[in-house]
Design a protein around this motif. Sequence first.
Motif, mmCIF file in Angstrom:
data_model
loop_
_atom_site.group_PDB
_atom_site.id
_atom_site.type_symbol
_atom_site.label_atom_id
_atom_site.label_comp_id
_atom_site.label_asym_id
_atom_site.label_seq_id
_atom_site.Cartn_x
_atom_site.Cartn_y
_atom_site.Cartn_z
ATOM 1 N N ASN A 265 0.803 -1.083 0.383
ATOM 2 C CA ASN A 265 0.274 -0.183 -0.568
ATOM 3 C C ASN A 265 0.717 0.986 0.454
ATOM 4 N N VAL A 266 2.235 1.160 -0.145
ATOM 5 C CA VAL A 266 3.127 2.113 -0.272
ATOM 6 C C VAL A 266 2.035 3.098 -0.869
ATOM 7 N N ASP A 267 2.974 4.408 -1.636
ATOM 8 C CA ASP A 267 2.321 5.496 -2.336
ATOM 9 C C ASP A 267 3.563 5.519 -3.277
ATOM 10 N N ASP A 268 2.919 5.417 -4.768
ATOM 11 C CA ASP A 268 3.157 5.056 -5.610
ATOM 12 C C ASP A 268 4.144 5.898 -6.079
ATOM 13 N N ALA A 269 4.452 7.400 -5.556
ATOM 14 C CA ALA A 269 6.046 7.514 -5.661
ATOM 15 C C ALA A 269 7.220 7.281 -4.941
ATOM 16 N N ASP A 270 6.768 6.154 -3.787
ATOM 17 C CA ASP A 270 8.040 5.435 -2.927
ATOM 18 C C ASP A 270 8.301 4.521 -3.631
ATOM 19 N N VAL A 271 7.685 3.609 -4.353
ATOM 20 C CA VAL A 271 8.612 2.218 -4.482
ATOM 21 C C VAL A 271 9.679 2.718 -5.061
ATOM 22 N N GLY A 272 10.464 3.152 -6.256
ATOM 23 C CA GLY A 272 11.797 3.099 -6.415
ATOM 24 C C GLY A 272 12.317 3.028 -5.302
ATOM 25 N N LYS A 273 12.537 3.970 -4.876
ATOM 26 C CA LYS A 273 13.132 3.779 -2.754
ATOM 27 C C LYS A 273 13.299 3.364 -2.447
ATOM 28 N N THR A 279 15.055 -3.713 -0.325
ATOM 29 C CA THR A 279 14.957 -5.227 -0.944
ATOM 30 C C THR A 279 16.792 -5.766 -1.803
ATOM 31 N N ASP A 280 16.639 -6.669 -1.846
ATOM 32 C CA ASP A 280 18.094 -7.165 -3.143
ATOM 33 C C ASP A 280 18.157 -6.837 -4.694
ATOM 34 N N LEU A 281 16.497 -6.354 -4.639
ATOM 35 C CA LEU A 281 16.563 -6.676 -5.928
ATOM 36 C C LEU A 281 17.610 -5.887 -7.173
ATOM 37 N N PRO A 282 18.291 -6.275 -7.586
ATOM 38 C CA PRO A 282 19.228 -5.686 -8.959
ATOM 39 C C PRO A 282 18.831 -4.204 -9.377
ATOM 40 N N LEU A 283 19.943 -3.201 -9.654
ATOM 41 C CA LEU A 283 19.014 -2.064 -9.526
ATOM 42 C C LEU A 283 18.773 -1.524 -11.299
ATOM 43 N N ASP A 284 19.325 -3.049 -11.841
ATOM 44 C CA ASP A 284 18.421 -2.873 -13.328
ATOM 45 C C ASP A 284 16.930 -3.276 -13.039
ATOM 46 N N GLU A 285 16.448 -4.050 -12.936
ATOM 47 C CA GLU A 285 14.779 -4.471 -11.908
ATOM 48 C C GLU A 285 14.559 -3.635 -11.837
ATOM 49 N N ILE A 286 14.878 -3.137 -10.523
ATOM 50 C CA ILE A 286 14.483 -1.437 -10.015
ATOM 51 C C ILE A 286 14.297 -0.824 -11.003
ATOM 52 N N LEU A 289 11.022 -1.575 -12.700
ATOM 53 C CA LEU A 289 9.463 -1.375 -12.019
ATOM 54 C C LEU A 289 8.925 -0.574 -12.108
ATOM 55 N N GLU A 290 10.157 0.651 -11.842
ATOM 56 C CA GLU A 290 9.545 1.684 -10.581
ATOM 57 C C GLU A 290 9.334 2.789 -12.310
ATOM 58 N N ALA A 291 9.555 2.104 -13.385
ATOM 59 C CA ALA A 291 9.045 3.371 -14.603
ATOM 60 C C ALA A 291 7.645 2.379 -15.110
ATOM 61 N N LEU A 292 6.956 1.826 -14.458
ATOM 62 C CA LEU A 292 5.549 0.820 -14.757
ATOM 63 C C LEU A 292 4.820 2.491 -14.580
ATOM 64 N N ASP A 293 3.380 2.611 -14.962
ATOM 65 C CA ASP A 293 3.118 3.772 -14.465
ATOM 66 C C ASP A 293 1.704 3.146 -14.522
ATOM 67 N N ALA A 295 -2.244 1.417 -13.811
ATOM 68 C CA ALA A 295 -2.351 0.051 -13.260
ATOM 69 C C ALA A 295 -1.372 -0.705 -12.874
ATOM 70 N N ALA A 296 -0.150 -0.840 -13.614
ATOM 71 C CA ALA A 296 1.144 -1.973 -13.544
ATOM 72 C C ALA A 296 1.981 -1.221 -12.924
ATOM 73 N N ILE A 297 2.031 -0.375 -11.890
ATOM 74 C CA ILE A 297 2.648 -0.124 -10.828
ATOM 75 C C ILE A 297 2.560 -1.100 -9.870
ATOM 76 N N ASN A 298 0.925 -1.490 -9.869
ATOM 77 C CA ASN A 298 0.671 -2.966 -8.440
ATOM 78 C C ASN A 298 1.615 -3.515 -8.789
ATOM 79 N N ASP A 299 2.109 -3.844 -9.813
ATOM 80 C CA ASP A 299 2.997 -4.824 -9.497
ATOM 81 C C ASP A 299 4.584 -4.727 -9.338
ATOM 82 N N ALA A 300 4.569 -3.463 -9.479
ATOM 83 C CA ALA A 300 5.888 -3.418 -8.629
ATOM 84 C C ALA A 300 5.548 -2.928 -7.603
ATOM 85 N N LYS A 301 4.442 -2.706 -6.719
ATOM 86 C CA LYS A 301 4.029 -2.631 -5.312
ATOM 87 C C LYS A 301 4.592 -4.561 -4.473
#
Length: 420
Positions: A265-273, A279-286, A289-293, A295-301
């Motif tokens: 439930n975090v804010d969309d703008a906080d997902v990348g940060k 997390t330990d996810l690789p930076l290129d994967e992050i 994910l943060e580029a999704l916009d 409804a797709a941003i929910n996948d990043a969340k």
Amino acid sequence: MTEPAFKSDFLKTLRDRGYIHQITHPDELDAAAAGGVVSGYIGFDATAPSLHVGSLIQIMMLRRLQQAGHRPVVVMGGGTTKVGDPTGKDASRPQLTDETIQSNIASIRTVFEKFLTFGDGPTDAVMIDNNEWLSTYGYIQFLRDYGTHFTVNRMLAFDSVKLRLEREQPMTFLEFNYMLMQSVDFLELNRRLGVTLQMGGSDQWGNITSGVDLVRRVDQKSAFGLTTPLLTTASGGKMGKTAQGAVWLNAEQLSPYDYWQFWRNVDDADVGKFLRLFTDLPLDEITRLEALDGAAINDAKKALADAATTMLHGEEAAATARQAAESAFEKGQLSEDMPTFTVDRQQVLEGAVTTTSILIMSEVVPSRNAARREIMGGGIRINGTKVADAEQVLSLSDFGADGELELAKGKKTRLRAKLT
């Protein structure tokens, strides 16, 4: 602003993932981290049986230190907890018994074991209690050995003191000693374990620099300090605080389901940060994910919630929490893994359970007045239907054939009520 050109993997990682706010001696620390094993510590007071998610950035800093081939030292404040850190506080903390403090430390340790590898190797994590040395000092000895290295003038200039006094809130002499004790911690850790780095939040800068200065002045040894930025959400709120209270790290204080939901439930703008920090996810994967916009941003969340919950509670608990949340919020189904509270069947039969009283039972509101406000504001639903009457009496039929009822507050809180 040009990014610093660090040589060490440790500081490169901290820079790239957004952990660095200030460093006392950046070039020296970078050289030390590039040339050998650095032992770094963060202190945690044991004021409760669990730390909350506001402490997670510090735990992750120790994890990053170990991942880069260095030794993390977790200092539990068995001694400093007896005093209480005045930083950011308007009132003194209640004093805890020695037994309560030690019980809290044992409970908190279980969380660190999820993030760090403990052992006897050169880069294995160590946990130590500062009560081991702070409790051995006599008052006169402590003042003679360390009191001469601190001036009241400088201590009054620290934000932890200055802001408290500016708000005209009393500060006890006990609390005023906290920064001396934290500085002595650094000196003792340097002597006992060769610790050369103290890390913490930006609000600890004054305490940390005092410890760095003490080590360098008294023993003429290398010592460094590093702080993280003040972590707030995109809405300006304090990280880890919700309407329901603190987001605890121990499962006994907060279920894996609720922990997963917090990250989902975090804010969309906080997902990348948050993906970079927690997390330990690789930076290129992050970056992807943060580029999704939309409804797709929910996948990043969900990726954030999965990764953060797996790290703390394990892969199975994270998968179970995700499945329960998706069943509740996307399929409209109740799940045994949802937050559940019980309602006495006899009370329902007697007509004693109303929409207001069931809200109180669920603990999603603190009082009857708060329950009525939520209902009048249109924020409460029972079995998907908006509640309009604060004193509507519930019947057995509301609980259905399975004896279960769904209670929702807003869009993000859903609970299961079960007859007993």
